[in-house]
Scaffold this motif. Structure first.
Motif, short mmCIF file in Angstrom:
data_model
loop_
_atom_site.label_atom_id
_atom_site.label_comp_id
_atom_site.label_asym_id
_atom_site.label_seq_id
_atom_site.Cartn_x
_atom_site.Cartn_y
_atom_site.Cartn_z
N UNK A 62 0.84 -1.20 0.00
CA UNK A 62 0.00 0.00 0.00
C UNK A 62 0.87 1.25 0.00
N UNK A 63 1.98 1.22 0.74
CA UNK A 63 2.93 2.35 0.74
C UNK A 63 3.45 2.60 -0.68
N UNK A 64 3.65 1.54 -1.43
CA UNK A 64 4.22 1.65 -2.78
C UNK A 64 3.20 2.16 -3.80
N UNK A 65 1.93 1.96 -3.52
CA UNK A 65 0.88 2.13 -4.53
C UNK A 65 0.81 3.53 -5.17
N UNK A 66 0.88 4.64 -4.41
CA UNK A 66 0.81 5.94 -5.06
C UNK A 66 1.94 6.16 -6.08
N UNK A 67 3.06 5.48 -5.88
CA UNK A 67 4.19 5.63 -6.80
C UNK A 67 4.00 4.76 -8.04
N UNK A 68 3.68 3.49 -7.81
CA UNK A 68 3.49 2.60 -8.96
C UNK A 68 2.30 3.04 -9.80
N UNK A 69 1.23 3.52 -9.16
CA UNK A 69 0.05 3.96 -9.90
C UNK A 69 0.30 5.24 -10.70
N UNK A 71 3.22 5.73 -12.14
CA UNK A 71 4.15 5.39 -13.19
C UNK A 71 5.62 5.43 -12.87
N UNK A 72 5.97 5.35 -11.56
CA UNK A 72 7.39 5.36 -11.20
C UNK A 72 7.70 4.19 -10.27
N UNK A 73 8.98 3.95 -10.08
CA UNK A 73 9.47 2.90 -9.20
C UNK A 73 9.62 3.46 -7.79
N UNK A 74 8.91 2.88 -6.84
CA UNK A 74 8.96 3.41 -5.46
C UNK A 74 10.38 3.42 -4.91
N UNK A 75 11.23 2.51 -5.38
CA UNK A 75 12.60 2.40 -4.86
C UNK A 75 13.42 3.65 -5.15
N UNK A 76 12.98 4.48 -6.08
CA UNK A 76 13.66 5.74 -6.36
C UNK A 76 13.26 6.82 -5.36
N UNK A 472 -11.55 4.78 4.95
CA UNK A 472 -11.86 3.57 5.72
C UNK A 472 -11.34 3.55 7.15
N UNK A 473 -10.50 4.55 7.59
CA UNK A 473 -10.10 4.57 8.99
C UNK A 473 -8.66 4.96 9.22
N UNK A 474 -8.15 4.59 10.42
CA UNK A 474 -6.82 5.01 10.88
C UNK A 474 -5.75 3.98 10.53
N UNK A 475 -4.50 4.39 10.72
CA UNK A 475 -3.35 3.57 10.37
C UNK A 475 -2.82 4.01 9.01
N UNK A 476 -1.51 4.11 8.86
CA UNK A 476 -0.93 4.69 7.64
C UNK A 476 -1.44 4.04 6.35
N UNK A 477 -1.42 2.69 6.22
CA UNK A 477 -1.90 2.11 4.96
C UNK A 477 -3.35 2.45 4.67
N UNK A 478 -4.16 2.52 5.72
CA UNK A 478 -5.59 2.80 5.53
C UNK A 478 -5.79 4.28 5.18
N UNK A 479 -4.97 5.16 5.73
CA UNK A 479 -5.06 6.58 5.37
C UNK A 479 -4.59 6.80 3.93
N UNK A 480 -3.57 6.06 3.50
CA UNK A 480 -3.15 6.11 2.09
C UNK A 480 -4.33 5.71 1.20
N UNK A 481 -5.00 4.63 1.61
CA UNK A 481 -6.18 4.17 0.86
C UNK A 481 -7.28 5.22 0.86
N UNK A 482 -7.47 5.89 1.99
CA UNK A 482 -8.45 6.98 2.08
C UNK A 482 -8.14 8.05 1.05
N UNK A 483 -6.86 8.42 0.94
CA UNK A 483 -6.47 9.43 -0.03
C UNK A 483 -6.77 9.01 -1.45
N UNK A 484 -6.53 7.74 -1.77
CA UNK A 484 -6.83 7.24 -3.12
C UNK A 484 -8.34 7.25 -3.39
N UNK A 485 -9.11 6.74 -2.43
CA UNK A 485 -10.57 6.70 -2.60
C UNK A 485 -11.14 8.11 -2.81
N UNK A 486 -10.62 9.06 -2.03
CA UNK A 486 -11.12 10.43 -2.13
C UNK A 486 -10.80 11.03 -3.49
#
Length: 494
Positions: A62-69, A71-76, A472-486
């Motif tokens: 989930x941490x990687x998802x905003x980067x891969x989505x 179009x970049x490599x999260x490792x950068x 969907x709630x608290x916790x970093x991965x879930x807040x990342x998901x919240x940002x995507x859903x929004x």
């Protein structure tokens, strides 16, 4: 090109910004502080560096998802390292090094009895099935109106979650040893709710730890906030720091027109509030309660809020070889400890958590020194607002003594060369968290899934929400998901 204004450069806001900017919108973030991250904050003093908020990395994909989505490599942008065993947990019966290796887990459970390992495997099977259900039908799905939830298919999936028992009660059905029950239940504290009252669906948290592992971001959690900011800026977005939003402008109480900042109107086609939802509704929306929909000021004040935290950041001029990255010392009477927190009592024998990144990363402290983070779960300001200077001083001295004694950190008090303290008042004043609740609204059954504040306002056009207090709630991965859903809700409308 449509212009989107986002209140706050927290993790949810930054994630929404990346998705929107990457899809052709003109996005500006307005942040009242001088740097990104929100509660994923940092202290840098006297050669020491402290993550001040989240510290445990789970669900790395989930941490990687905003980067891969985008179009970049999260490792950068940031580096992940797996930690295993991932946590030392100390109870009245001794220390357990929690591991996501099944062989290690079998050894720990079979030391009590083979039936406990069998019960643990049954627990995993049950909660993994519920996790798939929750992920596919609730966590990664946004809600707008009653029809999104009150339909046969969704209600059937909700029924199969069987969330009416508490986390602790659900564990008791499969695991009989109290010590092992505690090892599988304390993780609900990660999102600010008691395992003795929180819905059993939150047993997915220990399951995720044990199945998918725990990770460490090189350089600390703040590096992730910086990584999100970097990706957003690369896409052409803009972050304006030291800019506190004082009002969401809604002419005729119907359609968002923009934001009021330093007395000036910043016009926009849509607004995403990554500020804490209760604060947004009571302090930023200057409209009549009837136009606020379900969440009038009275309703917001009556809602249930998560617990808070008392935090010590200690720069010490030595290293403790016996102290690993994550350590939890559970109170001798864990149930009484959690009950005290829920009722506003400052615990006499508190549980505490110590984060020692210096154990695996030398960037946190000068050579042969350590940056220690000590967290004690405490009540929010709605339950206990007494954090006077005297209370803070006495409690900090007590916690340092407990850490020194119960973790065997000889001479800890004498080795402290830097100290900073955060209390529930810090969460209230610095991050605009209602009642100083560290994790936002408490994820009770009545404040989860469809019943949690939605990502889109029901009555005001083009007003959206991201963050820990909304779906969907608290916790970093879930807040990342919240940002995507929004972000997807915005794109759906515009």
């Amino acid at each position: 090109m449509k212009t989107i204004s986002i209140i706050g450069a927290g993790i949810g806001g930054l994630t929404s910004a990346i998705y929107l900017q990457n899809n052709g919108y003109n996005v500006k973030i307005f942040e009242k502080n001088s740097h990104p991250g929100g509660k994923m904050d940092i202290i840098q003093e006297k050669g020491f560096k402290f993550d001040t908020g989240p510290t445990i990395v789970m669900m790395p994909d989930v941490y990687k998802k905003p980067f891969t989505d985008s179009g970049v490599n999260y490792e950068d942008y940031f580096s992940l390292e797996r930690v295993n065993p991932f946590m030392d947990v100390i109870t009245g019966e001794g220390k357990v090094a929690l591991s996501s290796d099944l062989t290690d887990l079998a050894r720990e459970f079979e030391a009590y009895d083979e039936s406990e390992m069998l019960g643990f495997l049954k627990y995993l099977t049950d909660i993994y099935g519920k996790y798939i259900n929750a992920k596919d039908n609730f966590i990664y799905k946004s809600f707008r109106g009653p029809k999104d939830f009150f339909n046969f298919k969704t209600l059937w999936h909700a029924y199969k979650l069987k969330t009416f028992s508490s986390s602790f009660e659900a564990i008791q059905k499969n695991v009989s040893n109290t010590n092992l029950q505690y090892l599988l239940s304390f993780q609900t504290l990660y999102i600010g709710i008691s395992p003795f009252s929180g819905p059993s669906i939150y047993n997915i948290i220990p399951m995720i730890e044990l199945v998918y592992g725990v990770w460490f971001i090189k350089g600390g959690m703040f590096e992730y906030a910086k990584a999100l900011e970097k990706r957003f800026l690369e896409l052409g977005g803009e972050v304006i720091y030291n800019s506190e939003v004082t009002k969401i402008v809604v002419p005729q109480n119907k359609h968002v027109n923009g934001l009021l900042i330093n007395g000036n109107l910043e016009k926009s086609d849509a607004v995403i509030a990554n500020s804490d939802f209760p604060y947004t509704m009571t302090d930023l929306l200057d409209i009549s309660d009837t136009k606020k929909g379900k969440y009038s000021e009275k309703k917001v004040q009556s809602m249930d809020y998560s617990m808070s935290c008392f935090l010590l950041y200690l720069g010490v001029d030595t290293k403790y070889a016996e102290l690993n990255l994550h350590t939890i010392k559970m109170a001798n009477n864990f149930e009484k400890n959690v009950e005290d927190i829920d009722t506003g009592v400052l615990p006499e024998d508190p549980s505490f958590y110590v984060y020692n990144p210096s154990a695996i990363d030398d960037t946190f402290a000068p050579q042969d020194q350590s940056a220690l983070y000590v967290l004690v779960p405490v009540a929010n300001l709605k339950e206990n607002e007494n954090w006077s200077t005297e209370v803070v001083t006495n409690f900090s001295e007590k916690i340092i003594k407990k850490v020194e004694k119960e973790l065997g950190l000889v001479g800890l008090n004498e080795h402290i060369v830097y100290q900073s303290i955060h209390t529930p008042d810090t969460f209230k004043n610095k991050y605009n968290s209602a009642y100083g609740a560290a994790f936002g609204l408490k994820p009770t059954l009545k404040q989860s899934n469809y019943f949690r504040p939605h990502n889109k306002h029901s009555k005001i056009d083009n007003l959206y929400f991201a963050g820990a207090s909304v779906h969907p709630g608290a916790g970093v991965p879930i807040v990342v998901t919240s940002g995507e859903l929004t972000a997807k809700e915005v794109m759906r409308d515009l």
